[in-house]
Design a protein around this motif. Sequence first.
Motif, PDB file in Angstrom:
ATOM      1  N   ALA A 263      20.191 -33.199  20.314  1.00  0.00           N
ATOM      2  CA  ALA A 263      19.008 -33.030  21.161  1.00  0.00           C
ATOM      3  C   ALA A 263      19.463 -32.597  22.531  1.00  0.00           C
ATOM      4  O   ALA A 263      19.493 -33.391  23.462  1.00  0.00           O
ATOM      5  N   PRO A 264      19.888 -31.339  22.697  1.00  0.00           N
ATOM      6  CA  PRO A 264      20.439 -30.904  23.971  1.00  0.00           C
ATOM      7  C   PRO A 264      19.458 -31.052  25.103  1.00  0.00           C
ATOM      8  O   PRO A 264      18.251 -30.862  24.938  1.00  0.00           O
ATOM      9  N   ALA A 265      19.979 -31.423  26.268  1.00  0.00           N
ATOM     10  CA  ALA A 265      19.124 -31.586  27.436  1.00  0.00           C
ATOM     11  C   ALA A 265      18.482 -30.261  27.793  1.00  0.00           C
ATOM     12  O   ALA A 265      19.104 -29.210  27.748  1.00  0.00           O
ATOM     13  N   ASP A 266      17.206 -30.313  28.134  1.00  0.00           N
ATOM     14  CA  ASP A 266      16.448 -29.117  28.499  1.00  0.00           C
ATOM     15  C   ASP A 266      15.982 -29.287  29.927  1.00  0.00           C
ATOM     16  O   ASP A 266      15.220 -30.197  30.233  1.00  0.00           O
ATOM     17  N   THR A 267      16.438 -28.447  30.812  1.00  0.00           N
ATOM     18  CA  THR A 267      16.061 -28.567  32.211  1.00  0.00           C
ATOM     19  C   THR A 267      14.974 -27.575  32.596  1.00  0.00           C
ATOM     20  O   THR A 267      14.682 -27.388  33.758  1.00  0.00           O
ATOM     21  N   GLY A 268      14.355 -26.928  31.606  1.00  0.00           N
ATOM     22  CA  GLY A 268      13.277 -25.998  31.885  1.00  0.00           C
ATOM     23  C   GLY A 268      11.985 -26.715  32.204  1.00  0.00           C
ATOM     24  O   GLY A 268      11.859 -27.925  32.093  1.00  0.00           O
ATOM     25  N   ALA A 269      10.985 -25.930  32.590  1.00  0.00           N
ATOM     26  CA  ALA A 269       9.688 -26.499  32.921  1.00  0.00           C
ATOM     27  C   ALA A 269       8.786 -26.490  31.699  1.00  0.00           C
ATOM     28  O   ALA A 269       8.917 -25.674  30.807  1.00  0.00           O
ATOM     29  N   ASP A 270       7.866 -27.408  31.643  1.00  0.00           N
ATOM     30  CA  ASP A 270       6.876 -27.478  30.575  1.00  0.00           C
ATOM     31  C   ASP A 270       5.607 -28.021  31.202  1.00  0.00           C
ATOM     32  O   ASP A 270       5.543 -28.267  32.410  1.00  0.00           O
ATOM     33  N   SER A 271       4.580 -28.223  30.394  1.00  0.00           N
ATOM     34  CA  SER A 271       3.347 -28.756  30.937  1.00  0.00           C
ATOM     35  C   SER A 271       2.713 -29.704  29.935  1.00  0.00           C
ATOM     36  O   SER A 271       2.941 -29.598  28.730  1.00  0.00           O
ATOM     37  N   VAL A 272       1.944 -30.641  30.448  1.00  0.00           N
ATOM     38  CA  VAL A 272       1.213 -31.607  29.632  1.00  0.00           C
ATOM     39  C   VAL A 272      -0.195 -31.719  30.201  1.00  0.00           C
ATOM     40  O   VAL A 272      -0.445 -31.363  31.359  1.00  0.00           O
ATOM     41  N   PRO A 273      -1.154 -32.225  29.414  1.00  0.00           N
ATOM     42  CA  PRO A 273      -2.502 -32.390  29.950  1.00  0.00           C
ATOM     43  C   PRO A 273      -2.546 -33.488  31.009  1.00  0.00           C
ATOM     44  O   PRO A 273      -1.966 -34.562  30.819  1.00  0.00           O
ATOM     45  N   ARG A 274      -3.215 -33.214  32.107  1.00  0.00           N
ATOM     46  CA  ARG A 274      -3.459 -34.275  33.083  1.00  0.00           C
ATOM     47  C   ARG A 274      -4.437 -35.278  32.480  1.00  0.00           C
ATOM     48  O   ARG A 274      -5.403 -34.902  31.813  1.00  0.00           O
ATOM     49  N   VAL A 275      -4.182 -36.561  32.679  1.00  0.00           N
ATOM     50  CA  VAL A 275      -5.070 -37.589  32.146  1.00  0.00           C
ATOM     51  C   VAL A 275      -6.375 -37.593  32.931  1.00  0.00           C
ATOM     52  O   VAL A 275      -6.388 -37.595  34.165  1.00  0.00           O
ATOM     53  N   LEU A 276      -7.481 -37.577  32.206  1.00  0.00           N
ATOM     54  CA  LEU A 276      -8.806 -37.652  32.811  1.00  0.00           C
ATOM     55  C   LEU A 276      -9.318 -39.080  32.690  1.00  0.00           C
ATOM     56  O   LEU A 276      -9.028 -39.782  31.723  1.00  0.00           O
ATOM     57  N   GLU A 277     -10.083 -39.521  33.670  1.00  0.00           N
ATOM     58  CA  GLU A 277     -10.703 -40.837  33.563  1.00  0.00           C
ATOM     59  C   GLU A 277     -12.129 -40.790  34.068  1.00  0.00           C
ATOM     60  O   GLU A 277     -12.474 -39.992  34.941  1.00  0.00           O
ATOM     61  N   GLU A 278     -12.953 -41.636  33.486  1.00  0.00           N
ATOM     62  CA  GLU A 278     -14.360 -41.728  33.891  1.00  0.00           C
ATOM     63  C   GLU A 278     -14.781 -43.187  33.855  1.00  0.00           C
ATOM     64  O   GLU A 278     -14.796 -43.815  32.787  1.00  0.00           O
ATOM     65  N   ALA A 279     -15.080 -43.730  35.012  1.00  0.00           N
ATOM     66  CA  ALA A 279     -15.488 -45.132  35.111  1.00  0.00           C
ATOM     67  C   ALA A 279     -16.954 -45.274  34.746  1.00  0.00           C
ATOM     68  O   ALA A 279     -17.766 -44.372  34.988  1.00  0.00           O
ATOM     69  N   ALA A 280     -17.280 -46.400  34.154  1.00  0.00           N
ATOM     70  CA  ALA A 280     -18.663 -46.699  33.788  1.00  0.00           C
ATOM     71  C   ALA A 280     -19.167 -47.845  34.643  1.00  0.00           C
ATOM     72  O   ALA A 280     -18.411 -48.768  34.953  1.00  0.00           O
ATOM     73  N   PRO A 281     -20.441 -47.820  35.036  1.00  0.00           N
ATOM     74  CA  PRO A 281     -20.986 -48.949  35.796  1.00  0.00           C
ATOM     75  C   PRO A 281     -21.037 -50.197  34.932  1.00  0.00           C
ATOM     76  O   PRO A 281     -21.095 -50.118  33.694  1.00  0.00           O
ATOM     77  N   ALA A 282     -20.971 -51.325  35.574  1.00  0.00           N
ATOM     78  CA  ALA A 282     -21.053 -52.580  34.847  1.00  0.00           C
ATOM     79  C   ALA A 282     -22.404 -52.660  34.148  1.00  0.00           C
ATOM     80  O   ALA A 282     -23.427 -52.241  34.677  1.00  0.00           O
TER      81      ALA A 282
ATOM     82  N   ALA B 269      -0.588 -46.986  36.607  1.00  0.00           N
ATOM     83  CA  ALA B 269      -0.410 -46.380  37.923  1.00  0.00           C
ATOM     84  C   ALA B 269      -1.725 -46.189  38.668  1.00  0.00           C
ATOM     85  O   ALA B 269      -1.791 -46.427  39.877  1.00  0.00           O
ATOM     86  N   VAL B 270      -2.760 -45.749  37.966  1.00  0.00           N
ATOM     87  CA  VAL B 270      -4.010 -45.363  38.619  1.00  0.00           C
ATOM     88  C   VAL B 270      -5.123 -46.385  38.385  1.00  0.00           C
ATOM     89  O   VAL B 270      -5.719 -46.898  39.329  1.00  0.00           O
ATOM     90  N   THR B 271      -5.404 -46.672  37.109  1.00  0.00           N
ATOM     91  CA  THR B 271      -6.510 -47.588  36.818  1.00  0.00           C
ATOM     92  C   THR B 271      -6.255 -48.967  37.409  1.00  0.00           C
ATOM     93  O   THR B 271      -7.148 -49.582  37.999  1.00  0.00           O
ATOM     94  N   GLN B 272      -5.020 -49.472  37.263  1.00  0.00           N
ATOM     95  CA  GLN B 272      -4.656 -50.764  37.844  1.00  0.00           C
ATOM     96  C   GLN B 272      -4.171 -50.621  39.287  1.00  0.00           C
ATOM     97  O   GLN B 272      -3.966 -51.623  39.967  1.00  0.00           O
ATOM     98  N   ASN B 273      -3.949 -49.378  39.715  1.00  0.00           N
ATOM     99  CA  ASN B 273      -3.474 -49.090  41.075  1.00  0.00           C
ATOM    100  C   ASN B 273      -2.127 -49.729  41.383  1.00  0.00           C
ATOM    101  O   ASN B 273      -1.872 -50.176  42.492  1.00  0.00           O
ATOM    102  N   TRP B 274      -1.224 -49.724  40.386  1.00  0.00           N
ATOM    103  CA  TRP B 274       0.118 -50.228  40.626  1.00  0.00           C
ATOM    104  C   TRP B 274       1.028 -49.157  41.198  1.00  0.00           C
ATOM    105  O   TRP B 274       2.013 -49.473  41.854  1.00  0.00           O
TER     106      TRP B 274
END
Length: 366
Positions: free
Chosen positions: A31-50, A218-223
């Motif tokens: 599994a040779p190291a790959d130092t090239g660039a790639d992309s992944v989907p940004r995580v989307l979030e949608e809060a719901a009211p209580a 990181a985001v939802t719990q704000n850590w």
Amino acid sequence: MRRREFVKAGVGGAALAAAAGGTAQAEEGRAPADTGADSVPRVLEEAAPAGRGTVRPGIGVDYVAVEPESGGAAEVRFATGEGLTPWRPVRVEGGRDDKPATAALAAAPRGCTGYEVRCEGGVARSTALNVTDGPRVRIGGRRTGGLRTDMGAAGAQDLAYLTRAGWGADESLRFDDSGEEVWPTAYYPVQTITVHHTATELSGDYAADVRGIYHYHAVTQNWGDIGYHLLIDPDGRVYEGRYSGGDGLPVFAEPPSPGSAESVTAGHVYLMNSGNIGICVMGDFTGAMPTDAAVDSLVTVLRLLCERTGVPPNSEVEYVNPVNGESSVQMGVTRHRDWMATECPGDTFAAAFDEAVRPRLEGGYA
């Protein structure tokens, strides 16, 4: 909290291979190291009211983060084309030393169109997460590394792992609007190692599952980052977790050696994190065992960490948090439930731990 719209390139690297006295390489020939660039989907979030009733987010639902209003037990069920799934419990567990977990994560089934939440004490807040359909985020850096034991040529083992860049960590999530790290790194002498499970079902795209956990912490719990040092999927693949500096070395700031190893502080046992390495086996092991591949990798990782830090896996240590003074007498290698009232790492796995894992932490590798 809004996050900066830049992506800091991941460094990753040949990590514990150097830490363990092996060759700093990434599974050369396999599994040779790959130092090239790639992309992944940004995580989307949608809060719901209580409130009660079915929530129909405007985004696809891969996970739901549930925050019980009273901090008590909660359950979630999902709407699909075949109707509503059974209610399933969600468990609020873990936390940084200074921030307890306030929410729990549940994986949605394929074809999910909505969800319902119920909990003790009334309504709960919830947030839908989508890890597959967001705009692409470019990720750069070395994608793989190799963990190597220090047992000599005859007994040495290499274990490939994915760096943060390898599983697609969006490093911008670690920073606030002013460019400051939400959770700055700090390092303390290693005293103990704790084993967890994610307590969630998995999608089959394990890197996407790690990205979901990362966003949730990181985001939802704000850590500001993921709370585990390393994660292990059902195929036995290891993932670099908590950011530990730009030197390409996971868990540590510099190559560890017994008696002087210092790990970055993560967030997996509330109040008891500094000097405590957290390893998470991905999946819910309340009623089932992890795969053999996952257990084998866990044993190898635990042996490697104990070997390089001097932590005695099956002997008692008196853990003292150097930051807040909290203390507890534990085995060198522990289960999350040994620290506090929690089901983690799952009733079935926890019951088998002393037979399936602990004997293999002494002597040679299986």
